[in-house]
Design a protein around this motif. Sequence first.
Motif, PDB file in Angstrom:
ATOM      1  N   LEU A 175     -32.849  88.782  42.883  1.00  0.00           N
ATOM      2  CA  LEU A 175     -32.781  87.343  42.681  1.00  0.00           C
ATOM      3  C   LEU A 175     -31.356  86.827  42.864  1.00  0.00           C
ATOM      4  O   LEU A 175     -31.144  85.774  43.472  1.00  0.00           O
ATOM      5  CB  LEU A 175     -33.316  86.970  41.295  1.00  0.00           C
ATOM      6  CG  LEU A 175     -34.820  87.164  41.109  1.00  0.00           C
ATOM      7  CD1 LEU A 175     -35.197  86.951  39.644  1.00  0.00           C
ATOM      8  CD2 LEU A 175     -35.604  86.227  42.005  1.00  0.00           C
ATOM      9  N   ALA A 176     -30.375  87.566  42.357  1.00  0.00           N
ATOM     10  CA  ALA A 176     -28.976  87.171  42.531  1.00  0.00           C
ATOM     11  C   ALA A 176     -28.607  87.178  44.010  1.00  0.00           C
ATOM     12  O   ALA A 176     -27.924  86.278  44.498  1.00  0.00           O
ATOM     13  CB  ALA A 176     -28.059  88.101  41.736  1.00  0.00           C
ATOM     14  N   HIS A 177     -29.072  88.198  44.720  1.00  0.00           N
ATOM     15  CA  HIS A 177     -28.791  88.303  46.153  1.00  0.00           C
ATOM     16  C   HIS A 177     -29.406  87.119  46.911  1.00  0.00           C
ATOM     17  O   HIS A 177     -28.822  86.614  47.875  1.00  0.00           O
ATOM     18  CB  HIS A 177     -29.340  89.629  46.701  1.00  0.00           C
ATOM     19  CG  HIS A 177     -29.171  89.802  48.170  1.00  0.00           C
ATOM     20  ND1 HIS A 177     -27.945  90.063  48.750  1.00  0.00           N
ATOM     21  CD2 HIS A 177     -30.066  89.740  49.187  1.00  0.00           C
ATOM     22  CE1 HIS A 177     -28.092  90.164  50.056  1.00  0.00           C
ATOM     23  NE2 HIS A 177     -29.379  89.969  50.345  1.00  0.00           N
ATOM     24  N   LEU A 178     -30.575  86.691  46.478  1.00  0.00           N
ATOM     25  CA  LEU A 178     -31.247  85.558  47.125  1.00  0.00           C
ATOM     26  C   LEU A 178     -30.722  84.217  46.619  1.00  0.00           C
ATOM     27  O   LEU A 178     -31.118  83.166  47.139  1.00  0.00           O
ATOM     28  CB  LEU A 178     -32.758  85.632  46.867  1.00  0.00           C
ATOM     29  CG  LEU A 178     -33.482  86.817  47.498  1.00  0.00           C
ATOM     30  CD1 LEU A 178     -34.925  86.871  47.028  1.00  0.00           C
ATOM     31  CD2 LEU A 178     -33.415  86.747  49.023  1.00  0.00           C
ATOM     32  N   GLY A 179     -29.866  84.257  45.613  1.00  0.00           N
ATOM     33  CA  GLY A 179     -29.318  83.027  45.072  1.00  0.00           C
ATOM     34  C   GLY A 179     -30.307  82.248  44.208  1.00  0.00           C
ATOM     35  O   GLY A 179     -30.211  81.031  44.103  1.00  0.00           O
ATOM     36  N   LEU A 180     -31.248  82.954  43.619  1.00  0.00           N
ATOM     37  CA  LEU A 180     -32.264  82.316  42.780  1.00  0.00           C
ATOM     38  C   LEU A 180     -31.959  82.590  41.310  1.00  0.00           C
ATOM     39  O   LEU A 180     -31.465  83.659  40.965  1.00  0.00           O
ATOM     40  CB  LEU A 180     -33.659  82.870  43.109  1.00  0.00           C
ATOM     41  CG  LEU A 180     -34.144  82.654  44.542  1.00  0.00           C
ATOM     42  CD1 LEU A 180     -35.440  83.413  44.777  1.00  0.00           C
ATOM     43  CD2 LEU A 180     -34.335  81.178  44.803  1.00  0.00           C
ATOM     44  N   PRO A 181     -32.276  81.641  40.457  1.00  0.00           N
ATOM     45  CA  PRO A 181     -32.070  81.891  39.026  1.00  0.00           C
ATOM     46  C   PRO A 181     -33.087  82.911  38.518  1.00  0.00           C
ATOM     47  O   PRO A 181     -34.187  83.025  39.044  1.00  0.00           O
ATOM     48  CB  PRO A 181     -32.307  80.523  38.376  1.00  0.00           C
ATOM     49  CG  PRO A 181     -33.140  79.778  39.363  1.00  0.00           C
ATOM     50  CD  PRO A 181     -32.777  80.317  40.709  1.00  0.00           C
ATOM     51  N   GLU A 182     -32.713  83.646  37.482  1.00  0.00           N
ATOM     52  CA  GLU A 182     -33.598  84.662  36.938  1.00  0.00           C
ATOM     53  C   GLU A 182     -34.915  84.090  36.434  1.00  0.00           C
ATOM     54  O   GLU A 182     -35.928  84.750  36.445  1.00  0.00           O
ATOM     55  CB  GLU A 182     -32.913  85.467  35.832  1.00  0.00           C
ATOM     56  CG  GLU A 182     -31.946  86.486  36.362  1.00  0.00           C
ATOM     57  CD  GLU A 182     -31.524  87.481  35.314  1.00  0.00           C
ATOM     58  OE1 GLU A 182     -32.404  88.035  34.616  1.00  0.00           O
ATOM     59  OE2 GLU A 182     -30.329  87.702  35.183  1.00  0.00           O
ATOM     60  N   ALA A 183     -34.922  82.850  35.986  1.00  0.00           N
ATOM     61  CA  ALA A 183     -36.151  82.246  35.481  1.00  0.00           C
ATOM     62  C   ALA A 183     -37.172  82.034  36.573  1.00  0.00           C
ATOM     63  O   ALA A 183     -38.328  81.787  36.293  1.00  0.00           O
ATOM     64  CB  ALA A 183     -35.822  80.905  34.828  1.00  0.00           C
ATOM     65  N   ALA A 184     -36.782  82.175  37.851  1.00  0.00           N
ATOM     66  CA  ALA A 184     -37.704  81.945  38.962  1.00  0.00           C
ATOM     67  C   ALA A 184     -38.662  83.108  39.130  1.00  0.00           C
ATOM     68  O   ALA A 184     -39.523  83.085  39.988  1.00  0.00           O
ATOM     69  CB  ALA A 184     -36.924  81.741  40.250  1.00  0.00           C
TER      70      ALA A 184
END
Length: 88
Positions: free
Chosen positions: A78-87
Amino acid sequence: MVALQIRDVPEDVRDRLAAIAEQRGQSLQAYLFDLVNDEVRRRDNLAVLERFADKRYGTHLSKEDTLGALDEARAERLAHLGLPEAAQ
């Protein structure tokens, strides 16, 4: 390769097998060949599952270790994709 022969197959059974083969777009020989191969493959899969059931192979990690590793990998993705963990 070797040839196999099955004797004393009732006609109605042969007819039903031929109908199934036809529905699948196969010759009776090709269909029976697939059946034999599938049976052998299933037996191989069962043997693998039995080895794991006997705990002779596999991991020694606990359930918590495995879940923790999965959570960590998901967070990294998720960090690599730039998405928040809540996603999740």
